[in-house]
Design an enzyme around this catalytic site. Structure first.
Site, PDB file in Angstrom:
ATOM      1  N   ARG A   1      67.978  49.862 -25.819  1.00 23.73           N
ATOM      2  CA  ARG A   1      66.631  49.276 -25.777  1.00 23.73           C
ATOM      3  C   ARG A   1      66.111  49.171 -24.350  1.00 23.73           C
ATOM      4  NH1 ARG A   1      67.345  43.856 -28.823  1.00 23.73           N
ATOM      5  NH2 ARG A   1      65.159  43.604 -28.212  1.00 23.73           N
TER       6      ARG A   1
ATOM      7  N   TYR B   1      72.520  56.775 -31.436  1.00 20.86           N
ATOM      8  CA  TYR B   1      71.410  55.908 -31.810  1.00 20.86           C
ATOM      9  C   TYR B   1      70.135  56.736 -31.845  1.00 20.86           C
ATOM     10  CZ  TYR B   1      73.979  51.495 -31.115  1.00 20.86           C
ATOM     11  OH  TYR B   1      74.860  50.454 -31.219  1.00 20.86           O
TER      12      TYR B   1
ATOM     13  N   ARG C   1      78.737  46.433 -32.371  1.00 24.34           N
ATOM     14  CA  ARG C   1      77.921  45.270 -32.698  1.00 24.34           C
ATOM     15  C   ARG C   1      76.447  45.586 -32.470  1.00 24.34           C
ATOM     16  NH1 ARG C   1      81.333  40.892 -29.058  1.00 24.34           N
ATOM     17  NH2 ARG C   1      83.362  41.152 -30.101  1.00 24.34           N
TER      18      ARG C   1
ATOM     19  N   ASP D   1      72.572  44.293 -32.355  1.00 25.45           N
ATOM     20  CA  ASP D   1      71.922  43.031 -32.032  1.00 25.45           C
ATOM     21  C   ASP D   1      70.980  42.585 -33.137  1.00 25.45           C
ATOM     22  OD1 ASP D   1      73.203  42.797 -29.579  1.00 25.45           O
ATOM     23  OD2 ASP D   1      71.603  43.808 -28.473  1.00 25.45           O
TER      24      ASP D   1
END
Length: 252
Positions: free
Chosen positions: A199, A114, A54, A56
């Site tokens: 993040r 990522y 998932r 964001d």
């Protein structure tokens, strides 16, 4: 799943700027809901999809996978042409592959990667795809601290506080920064990620690169298991899910 159904993995890419994340939710546009509407349009039947993870609100994916079940064998070329014709311009379907019936897009993923992109120079073409950051950063110190992530296993300090997980353990295989012209790219690969984890790591490493933290303090944050000890989360705009790796034996 009926005996006559087939399971497919679908590879996607999307720009997350105008979506409230991957997962379907009430009163907000999501990537999942948009994809399911497009599938229903071309397959003439409701087709729920499951994502590999998932993302964001505002986070992008240059590679995301979903699986879904249908009761017919699909022609991948025809299917992808039709699907891309009805998907909005900020979502693309790249590849369709038949998989074993028990293959799972989330649980069978071995690694996820990522990339986070920061730019030192104002970029009029990628305002929504980068973190514009105009203060100098110490890349060497940021890489020293990033290397500490690989030896660590509990990342509660970088997880969103309100999250439903059984544990905060992650195995990080790679974590490093590189300079690309006017940009800094942070690469990270792990077997799983917690909500908000990348993040939060980026935001904390940027604090360190600006001289607000030492490498020793970064190590203390890792050991604290306390989100309040880490830095602020980096903006969603610079984050991309860029690779999901699966064992080849799940594909038919």
């Amino acid at each position: 799943m009926s005996k006559t159904s087939y399971r497919y993995f679908l590879e996607l890419a999307y720009k997350g700027t105008h979506y409230h994340g991957w997962q379907s939710q009430k009163n907000a546009k999501s990537v999942q809901e948009t994809l399911e509407q497009a599938l229903a349009m071309i397959l003439r039947v409701s087709v729920p999809v499951t994502g590999s993870g998932r993302t964001d609100t505002g986070v992008h994916a240059s590679q995301q996978f979903v699986h879904f079940d249908v009761e017919e064998v699909l022609d991948s070329v025809v299917f992808l042409k039709k699907l891309n014709a009805v998907l909005p311009k900020d979502i693309s379907a790249y590849q369709l592959r038949l998989v074993k019936r028990d293959a799972h897009v989330r649980f069978d993923a071995i690694w996820r990667s990522y990339i986070y992109k920061i730019t030192y120079r104002k970029n009029p073409f990628e305002q929504e795809l980068l973190w514009h950051y105009f203060r100098p950063l110490d890349l060497e110190k940021m890489n020293e601290a990033a290397a500490l992530l690989i030896a660590h296993e509990d990342f509660e300090c970088f997880s969103k506080v309100k999250t439903e997980v059984n544990h905060f353990g992650c195995k990080i295989k790679a974590a490093y920064w590189e300079q690309k012209g006017h940009e800094l790219h942070f690469h990270i690969t792990a077997n799983r990620f917690l909500r908000g984890m990348v993040r939060a790591i980026v935001g904390t490493l940027v604090d360190l690169g600006e001289g607000k933290l030492s490498t020793e303090q970064f190590q203390e944050i890792l050991e604290s298991r306390d989100r309040s000890q880490a830095g602020s989360s980096a903006p969603a705009s610079g984050l991309f899910l860029c690779e999901v790796t699966y064992p080849e034996d799940i594909f038919i």
